[in-house]
Scaffold this motif. Sequence first.
Motif, PDB file in Angstrom:
ATOM      1  N   SER A 170       0.788  -1.229   0.000  1.00  0.00           N
ATOM      2  CA  SER A 170       0.000   0.000   0.000  1.00  0.00           C
ATOM      3  C   SER A 170       0.819   1.277   0.000  1.00  0.00           C
ATOM      4  O   SER A 170       0.279   2.353  -0.272  1.00  0.00           O
ATOM      5  CB  SER A 170      -0.934   0.011   1.230  1.00  0.00           C
ATOM      6  OG  SER A 170      -1.821  -1.094   1.192  1.00  0.00           O
ATOM      7  N   GLN A 177      -6.079  -5.615  -1.499  1.00  0.00           N
ATOM      8  CA  GLN A 177      -6.303  -6.402  -2.714  1.00  0.00           C
ATOM      9  C   GLN A 177      -6.673  -5.521  -3.903  1.00  0.00           C
ATOM     10  O   GLN A 177      -6.611  -5.956  -5.057  1.00  0.00           O
ATOM     11  CB  GLN A 177      -7.404  -7.445  -2.468  1.00  0.00           C
ATOM     12  CG  GLN A 177      -8.820  -6.887  -2.368  1.00  0.00           C
ATOM     13  CD  GLN A 177      -9.144  -6.311  -0.995  1.00  0.00           C
ATOM     14  OE1 GLN A 177      -8.268  -6.197  -0.142  1.00  0.00           O
ATOM     15  NE2 GLN A 177     -10.399  -5.961  -0.776  1.00  0.00           N
ATOM     16  N   ILE A 178      -7.061  -4.261  -3.658  1.00  0.00           N
ATOM     17  CA  ILE A 178      -7.459  -3.347  -4.735  1.00  0.00           C
ATOM     18  C   ILE A 178      -6.255  -2.501  -5.124  1.00  0.00           C
ATOM     19  O   ILE A 178      -5.521  -2.022  -4.263  1.00  0.00           O
ATOM     20  CB  ILE A 178      -8.622  -2.441  -4.277  1.00  0.00           C
ATOM     21  CG1 ILE A 178      -9.791  -3.286  -3.765  1.00  0.00           C
ATOM     22  CG2 ILE A 178      -9.082  -1.536  -5.409  1.00  0.00           C
ATOM     23  CD1 ILE A 178     -10.929  -2.454  -3.192  1.00  0.00           C
ATOM     24  N   ASP A 179      -6.052  -2.316  -6.432  1.00  0.00           N
ATOM     25  CA  ASP A 179      -4.920  -1.498  -6.862  1.00  0.00           C
ATOM     26  C   ASP A 179      -5.090  -0.069  -6.358  1.00  0.00           C
ATOM     27  O   ASP A 179      -6.201   0.387  -6.062  1.00  0.00           O
ATOM     28  CB  ASP A 179      -4.778  -1.525  -8.379  1.00  0.00           C
ATOM     29  CG  ASP A 179      -5.905  -0.805  -9.095  1.00  0.00           C
ATOM     30  OD1 ASP A 179      -5.797   0.410  -9.294  1.00  0.00           O
ATOM     31  OD2 ASP A 179      -6.905  -1.471  -9.441  1.00  0.00           O
ATOM     32  N   ILE A 180      -3.982   0.657  -6.249  1.00  0.00           N
ATOM     33  CA  ILE A 180      -3.973   1.958  -5.584  1.00  0.00           C
ATOM     34  C   ILE A 180      -4.920   2.951  -6.247  1.00  0.00           C
ATOM     35  O   ILE A 180      -5.679   3.660  -5.574  1.00  0.00           O
ATOM     36  CB  ILE A 180      -2.542   2.521  -5.533  1.00  0.00           C
ATOM     37  CG1 ILE A 180      -1.697   1.679  -4.573  1.00  0.00           C
ATOM     38  CG2 ILE A 180      -2.526   3.982  -5.099  1.00  0.00           C
ATOM     39  CD1 ILE A 180      -0.241   2.069  -4.535  1.00  0.00           C
ATOM     40  N   ASN A 181      -4.918   3.019  -7.573  1.00  0.00           N
ATOM     41  CA  ASN A 181      -5.767   3.991  -8.263  1.00  0.00           C
ATOM     42  C   ASN A 181      -7.245   3.767  -7.959  1.00  0.00           C
ATOM     43  O   ASN A 181      -7.972   4.698  -7.592  1.00  0.00           O
ATOM     44  CB  ASN A 181      -5.537   3.924  -9.773  1.00  0.00           C
ATOM     45  CG  ASN A 181      -4.112   4.249 -10.167  1.00  0.00           C
ATOM     46  OD1 ASN A 181      -3.384   4.866  -9.396  1.00  0.00           O
ATOM     47  ND2 ASN A 181      -3.711   3.836 -11.351  1.00  0.00           N
ATOM     48  N   ASN A 182      -7.690   2.530  -8.127  1.00  0.00           N
ATOM     49  CA  ASN A 182      -9.098   2.222  -7.864  1.00  0.00           C
ATOM     50  C   ASN A 182      -9.430   2.341  -6.390  1.00  0.00           C
ATOM     51  O   ASN A 182     -10.550   2.738  -6.020  1.00  0.00           O
ATOM     52  CB  ASN A 182      -9.436   0.816  -8.370  1.00  0.00           C
ATOM     53  CG  ASN A 182      -9.524   0.757  -9.877  1.00  0.00           C
ATOM     54  OD1 ASN A 182      -9.964   1.710 -10.515  1.00  0.00           O
ATOM     55  ND2 ASN A 182      -9.089  -0.352 -10.466  1.00  0.00           N
ATOM     56  N   ARG A 183      -8.459   1.988  -5.538  1.00  0.00           N
ATOM     57  CA  ARG A 183      -8.703   2.072  -4.107  1.00  0.00           C
ATOM     58  C   ARG A 183      -8.973   3.517  -3.684  1.00  0.00           C
ATOM     59  O   ARG A 183      -9.930   3.816  -2.966  1.00  0.00           O
ATOM     60  CB  ARG A 183      -7.512   1.506  -3.335  1.00  0.00           C
ATOM     61  CG  ARG A 183      -7.890   0.946  -1.983  1.00  0.00           C
ATOM     62  CD  ARG A 183      -6.697   0.490  -1.176  1.00  0.00           C
ATOM     63  NE  ARG A 183      -5.627  -0.141  -1.914  1.00  0.00           N
ATOM     64  CZ  ARG A 183      -4.481  -0.528  -1.356  1.00  0.00           C
ATOM     65  NH1 ARG A 183      -4.285  -0.327  -0.063  1.00  0.00           N
ATOM     66  NH2 ARG A 183      -3.525  -1.090  -2.074  1.00  0.00           N
ATOM     67  N   THR A 195       1.379   8.571  -6.510  1.00  0.00           N
ATOM     68  CA  THR A 195       0.018   8.614  -7.012  1.00  0.00           C
ATOM     69  C   THR A 195      -0.747   9.669  -6.224  1.00  0.00           C
ATOM     70  O   THR A 195      -0.669   9.696  -4.994  1.00  0.00           O
ATOM     71  CB  THR A 195      -0.678   7.259  -6.862  1.00  0.00           C
ATOM     72  OG1 THR A 195       0.057   6.269  -7.598  1.00  0.00           O
ATOM     73  CG2 THR A 195      -2.101   7.309  -7.397  1.00  0.00           C
ATOM     74  N   GLN A 220      -1.234   9.248 -11.734  1.00  0.00           N
ATOM     75  CA  GLN A 220      -0.604   8.001 -11.311  1.00  0.00           C
ATOM     76  C   GLN A 220       0.793   7.821 -11.876  1.00  0.00           C
ATOM     77  O   GLN A 220       1.188   8.437 -12.861  1.00  0.00           O
ATOM     78  CB  GLN A 220      -1.477   6.824 -11.732  1.00  0.00           C
ATOM     79  CG  GLN A 220      -1.737   6.774 -13.229  1.00  0.00           C
ATOM     80  CD  GLN A 220      -2.653   5.639 -13.620  1.00  0.00           C
ATOM     81  OE1 GLN A 220      -2.452   4.511 -13.171  1.00  0.00           O
ATOM     82  NE2 GLN A 220      -3.651   5.914 -14.442  1.00  0.00           N
ATOM     83  N   ASN A 221       1.545   6.946 -11.167  1.00  0.00           N
ATOM     84  CA  ASN A 221       2.858   6.474 -11.620  1.00  0.00           C
ATOM     85  C   ASN A 221       3.805   7.618 -11.963  1.00  0.00           C
ATOM     86  O   ASN A 221       4.470   7.617 -12.998  1.00  0.00           O
ATOM     87  CB  ASN A 221       2.691   5.545 -12.835  1.00  0.00           C
ATOM     88  CG  ASN A 221       1.915   4.289 -12.505  1.00  0.00           C
ATOM     89  OD1 ASN A 221       1.985   3.788 -11.389  1.00  0.00           O
ATOM     90  ND2 ASN A 221       1.157   3.788 -13.464  1.00  0.00           N
TER      91      ASN A 221
END
Length: 640
Positions: free
Chosen positions: A38, A74-80, A120, A186-187
């Motif tokens: 995270s 379990q959720i990628d950072i952007n979607n989280r 991000t 992001q990134n």
Amino acid sequence: MALQTIVSALTHPGQKRSHNQDFVAHFEPDNFEDYQVSGSLYIVADGVGGESQGDVASRYAAQKVMYEYFRQPQIDINNRLTQLIRQAGNEIHHYAEEGINYRRIATTMVAAVIKDDFLTVANVGDSRAYLIRDGAVKQITKDHSLLGEKIRSGALTEEEALTTKVKNRITRSLGGETNVRVDIFQNIPLQAGDQILLCSDGLTQYTTSQILAQLILGKRPKEASQGLIDYANQQGGSDNISVILIELTDSPSEYPTQIPQREIPVPDDWDTMSTSPGGKIGRVFKKTGSVWVLTGIIGLLGLIIIALASFVFLKLTSPKVDRETPTASAWEVDSQIRETIDATTPGVSESATPAATPTVEGESQPPATVETISAPIAKQTEVGNRTKPSDKGQMTLVFIRAGAFWMGRDQVILEEEFDEQPSHQIVLDSFWIDQTEVTNTMYAEYLNERGNEFEGHWLYSNNGKFARIDELDGGWAVQPDFVDHPVNGVSWFGAKAYCEWVGRRLPTEAEWEKAARGRLTGKVYPWGNEDPTCTNAQFAGCVNNTVPVKSTNPNDYGLYGMAGNVWEWVNDWHDKDYYTNSPEKNPPGPIDGDKRVIRGGSWKHIKELMATYTREEALPNGKGVEFIYLYGFRCAQDAP
């Protein structure tokens, strides 16, 4: 090697506002596995709605996102980030609709995640994120406001926006609408020397990128963040001002390779959250989405009674506010600033306490309030750090990660006779420390192997009614009722000799205090500011003797006995003026002296001496010392 961070989080109410509504928080996990999945999270939330509970919205949103973020790896950072920010906004919107006599409330938010040397950023509203690199300041986020739209369209330049008479209005917020759109950037690759600034519009209404560069470049985060606050106040301070400034360094990672899982604490909810000192928001009923068919007069009367009780409760517990309701597109930012400092960063966390800042007229403004957020929510159900067994001596060692903390007595409560002053920031390398004081059983093992003399000095006093290790037939035996009590009656030489025998050393005074404070900043005791009780400290008025080493509650590092039971020797010589010239990094203590420092209080002393900053002095050779029976110790060890 992962980049490390130096963080300064600083807020100020400004010159014009009497009610503060911002909330600032950051959390960098102690658990290496959490960090790998995270990263670290930083949030600035700017409450919207004037006197209408904007502070509740900002606090709730920041805590909600922070809490849920680390629970959903379990959720990628952007979607989280997108889902959690949107969810917090929906809940604020629902709360405002269901509240009795509340107008709409909302908050902006800018959130940044640093993970694996990438950045991000998520934002809603006009709180901003900037990247400072190679002398240039670049705004990452886009303002969701009327002024922001005019600048992007070319109708105004950045400089013209500082003097325009167009009143700024935010066009997007958490709580202003359901399912708000969240911008994600992001990134973004990071490199050593980069700085990241998160801030509210209380600062940016007075600054351009060029002005920010002048205020930040060449300065460390603590100095630069204070300069940003000062500048906004000097320009008028018409709104609250809030900043988080993060510097990236290429120092070696201090993360241990394995840390046991730690439960993420539970955040405040609407029914328990304090909106101001002594204040509570009223309880509101939430829709369940289902329709209940009520039968009978008794059921109907029951619902009426519940509704009336809720209305009365709300009236009695809610602060009086202006009920004027603005339109969703015309909410002004009216920020409550809470300064939130976390001194448990992956590298070094600079917790900036603002000095008094001048007003336009040259008068002095009181410093901002400092509030500590640990993790950053107050409630915690599990404590502890990474541990390991000792190579010798049957002790559990606890890992204390490198970082900064504030050492000494708080300036607000200084008295001249105390030598725990001034409060000063210290940076320590990582180290290990014993989970408990050394016990009688452990020390008897040493005496049986090495004897009661070291370098010409006497080590252990077995005279007096409080001696618990008896010398019998040339050997040493612990009295049966005291096998797991802390050893007492030990001289400083006796403590030093034992620690060296087991391959460790005495902790420095700074290491001892950081370990005692746990993750708390600005608190009096290892558990907070609440007065000691016999469940968290062994002091005068509890048991009139020592107690087993794990009899009282541990602090949030999982360390026992940091308050009371026995005084603990540390390595340092005592000098009452040492804090005025102590080095900032790994202070070793004075080079010489007559007495050594003891820490932590004992079972025979008053509760005030249980404070984490309390320091006393004692002759290192305990012979003839009146209170030698109160002296024990624990050991420390360098972390490779």
